[in-house]
Design an enzyme around this catalytic site. Structure first.
Site, PDB file in Angstrom:
ATOM      1  NE  ARG A  17      -2.154  -2.174   3.292  1.00 14.79           N
ATOM      2  CZ  ARG A  17      -2.646  -2.798   4.462  1.00 14.79           C
ATOM      3  NH1 ARG A  17      -3.872  -2.062   4.780  1.00 14.79           N
ATOM      4  NH2 ARG A  17      -1.813  -3.331   4.970  1.00 14.79           N
ATOM      5  N   GLY A 104       6.775  -3.937  12.714  1.00 10.38           N
ATOM      6  CA  GLY A 104       7.875  -2.995  12.442  1.00 10.38           C
ATOM      7  C   GLY A 104       7.027  -1.621  11.930  1.00 10.38           C
ATOM      8  NE  ARG A 336      30.104  20.110  -1.660  1.00 15.61           N
ATOM      9  CZ  ARG A 336      30.966  20.208  -2.858  1.00 15.61           C
ATOM     10  NH1 ARG A 336      31.467  21.230  -3.259  1.00 15.61           N
ATOM     11  NH2 ARG A 336      31.369  19.002  -3.535  1.00 15.61           N
ATOM     12  CE  LYS A 354      35.621  18.876  -1.751  1.00 16.44           C
ATOM     13  NZ  LYS A 354      36.054  18.318  -3.055  1.00 16.44           N
TER      14      LYS A 354
END
Ligand code: UD1
Ligand code: CA
Length: 453
Positions: A17, A104, A336, A354
Site C-alpha cells: 500500500r 515494524g 559540505r 568542502k
C-alpha cells in the site's frame, strides 16, 4: 518488570500500500527507519531482539551493523503475521518466559507503554495479553471481540469481519505478549482459512482463548501511539506526531523553539540548553548542537557537530562537518561534508566549504569557495577568493598558514602552500608556493615583497 524479554519484530512485508520500491519498514519517520523506532523502544528490557526480515532483508540488516543482542530470521515468503512469528520458533523454544511481539510498522509506540503492557501481562499471569485501542475510525484494523468476562474471545480481521464486527471500535494494535509455551502451542495450530489466505498471528490469540487460557486486553490511553503505517497518508500523520514529541522534549530540556509547528528535528538530534531555533529549520541525522547557539530561519543541518555559542545565520546548509564554539556561519553559507571550523572563526555569506579546515579566528567573510584546503589561525580570506582544487583530472589540496592575508578575488590554484603571514594582492592567481611573510601580486602571481630581516 523482568529484563529478559524475548522481543520479536515483524518486518518482512513489502508494504504494497506504500506503492514504493523500498519496503515499508525502511521508510523514515522522524529521520529514522520506522522499524528502528520499534527496536529502540524495546532494547532496554530485551535479552534478545529477533527481527523477521524478508523483502530487502539485507537493507534492514544494514541498519544495525554493530548492535549486540539483535538477530535476524528470514521469512522467505510472506504468508502472514503468524507465519512470520513461526520463523522465530527456534528462539521461542529456547526462551522461558515472556515473548513480546511487535510490528515494524508502528513506530509511535512509547517505551513506557510497552513496559506497562509487559508488567500487566506478567502480574496477571496471562497466557497472552494484547495491546488494544479505541479508534474513532477503526477501518483497516483487526477488531477485538470480548467475551462475557471482558477478556478477549477472538480477533477478527477487517476483511473477514461482518457488519456487526466492523462496528466494533476496539482494535488490535498488533503488539502482544505471550508466555513462550503457549505461543509455541498456538503457532502449531494455525491455518490459513481466511479472506487473505494467510497465517494470522491473531488466530494464535483466538486459539488460546478458545482453549480457555487467559487472554486479556490491555487498553492503551492514547490511541495515536499505535497508528500502523500502511500508506503514505499514515506516514505523514506519524511524522507530524513524532515531530511534536521531539520538539516538546527539546523544549522541556531548555531549548527555545520559536514555532514548533515549523521546525523539523530528527529523533536522534541533541541540542543544548538556551539554544534558540528559528522556524523553517531542519536539523537532521545525528546532529549535536551545544548550548547558547542560535539557529536562524531556513537552515538545514545534517549530521553535524556544533559547539556552544555558535550562530548559524539564515539559509545556511551544514552537512557532516564540525563547527566549534563561537563560530559564525552564514547567511547563505554552504558547508559540505568533511569540514572542521575552529573556535571564533567566521564563514560568511555565499561561502562554500568542502573538506576544509578553518583555523581559530580565521575569517572567510564573503563569496568564496574553499575546497580541499587547510587554513591556519587568524587568517583573512578576501571576498571572492576561489580555491581552484580541480585540474580537470584530479583534486588537489592547498595549505594556508596563520595570519595570512588573501586579497579579494584571489585564485589559489591547488596544490600550493602559503606560509604564515603571507599576502596576496587583489586579483592574484597563485600557482606557486608563497614563503613565510612574502607578498605576491598579479597573474600569475609574482613576488612583490619578501619578508624583511
Ligand atoms: C495487522 C493485524 C491487525 C492489526 C494491525 C495493526 C494480523 C493478521 N493482523 O494487520 O489485527 O489491527 O496489524 O497495525 O496480524 N509481516 C511480516 N510477514 C508477513 C506479513 C506481515 O513480517 O507475512 C509484517 C509486516 O512487515 C508489518 C507487520 O507484519 O510490519 C504487520 O503486517 P501488515 O500486513 O501491515 O498487517 P495489517 O494488515 O496491518
Ligand atoms: Ca499494518
Amino acid at each position: 518488570m523482568a529484563s529478559d524479554i524475548l522481543s520479536i519484530i515483524l518486518a518482512a512485508g513489502q508494504g504494497t500500500r506504500m506503492k514504493s520500491d523500498k519496503i515499508k519498514v525502511l521508510h523514515k519517520v522522524g529521520g529514522k527507519p520506522m522499524f528502528q523506532h520499534v527496536v529502540d523502544s524495546v532494547t532496554d528490557f530485551s535479552s534478545n531482539i529477533i527481527i523477521v526480515v524478508g523483502h530487502q532483508g539485507d537493507l534492514v540488516r544494514e541498519t544495525f551493523p554493530d548492535r549486540e543482542g539483535i538477530k535476524f530470521v528470514v521469512q522467505k515468503e510472506q504468508l502472514g503475521t503468524g507465519h512470520a512469528v513461526q520463523q522465530a520458533e527456534g528462539y521461542i523454544r529456547e526462551h522461558r518466559g515472556t515473548v513480546l511481539i511487535l510490528y515494524g510498522d508502528t513506530p509511535l509506540l512509547k517505551k513506557e507503554t510497552i513496559k506497562s503492557l509487559v508488567s500487566g501481562h506478567q502480574e496477571k499471569k496471562a497466557a497472552c495479553t494484547v495491546l488494544t485501542a479505541l479508534m474513532e475510525n477503526p477501518a483497516g484494523y483487526g477488531r477485538i471481540i470480548r467475551n462475557s468476562n471482558e477478556d478477549i474471545e477472538r480477533i477478527v480481521e477487517e476483511k473477514d469481519a461482518g457488519i456487526d464486527e466492523k462496528a466494533i471500535n476496539e482494535i488490535n494494535s498488533g503488539v502482544c505478549c505471550f508466555e513462550s509455551s503457549f505461543l509455541l502451542e498456538a503457532l502449531q495450530n494455525l491455518d490459513n482459512n481466511n479472506a487473505q489466505g494467510e497465517y494470522y498471528l491473531t488466530d494464535a490469540i483466538s486459539y488460546l482463548s478458545n482453549k480457555g487460557e487467559k487472554v486479556i486486553p490491555f487498553l492503551i490511553d492514547d490511541s495515536r501511539e499505535i497508528i500502523g503505517i500502511n500508506d503514505r497518508i499514515n506516514l505523514a500523520k506519524a511524522e507530524k506526531i513524532i515531530r511534536v514529541r521531539i520538539n516538546l522534549k527539546h523544549m522541556e530540556n531548555g531549548v527555545t523553539i520559536i514555532d514548533p509547528d515549523q521546525t523539523y528535528i530528527d529523533s536522534e538530534v541533541e541540542i543544548g540548553r538556551d539554544t534558540i531555533i528559528y522556524p523553517f529549520t531542519y536539523i537532521e541525522g545525528k546532529t549535536r548542537i551545544g548550548n547558547n547557539c542560535t539557529i536562524y530561519p531556513h537552515s538545514r543541518i545534517v549530521d553535524a557537530e556544533i559547539g556552544d555559542f555558535a550562530n548559524i545565520y539564515d539559509h545556511s546548509i551544514i552537512m557532516e562537518s564540525s563547527l566549534s564554539d563561537n563560530t559564525n556561519i552564514g547567511p547563505f553559507a554552504y558547508i559540505r561534508p568533511g569540514c572542521r571550523v575552529a573556535p571564533n572563526a567566521k564563514i560568511g555569506d555565499f561561502v562554500e566549504l568542502k573538506n576544509a579546515e578553518i583555523g581559530k579566528g580565521t575569517k572567510v567573510p564573503h563569496l568564496s569557495y574553499v575546497g580541499d584546503a587547510s587554513i591556519g589561525e587568524g587568517t583573512n580570506i578576501g571576498a571572492g577568493t576561489i580555491f581552484a582544487n580541480y585540474d580537470g583530472k584530479e583534486k588537489h589540496r592547498s595549505i594556508v598558514g596563520d595570519n595570512v592575508f588573501i586579497g579579494s578575488n584571489t585564485t589559489i590554484v591547488s596544490p600550493v602552500k602559503i606560509g604564515n603571514e603571507g599576502k596576496t594582492g587583489a586579483g592574484s592567481v597563485v600557482t606557486k608556493d608563497i614563503s613565510e611573510g612574502t607578498t605576491v601580486v598579479g597573474v600569475p602571481a609574482r613576488v612583490f615583497k619578501k619578508k624583511e630581516g
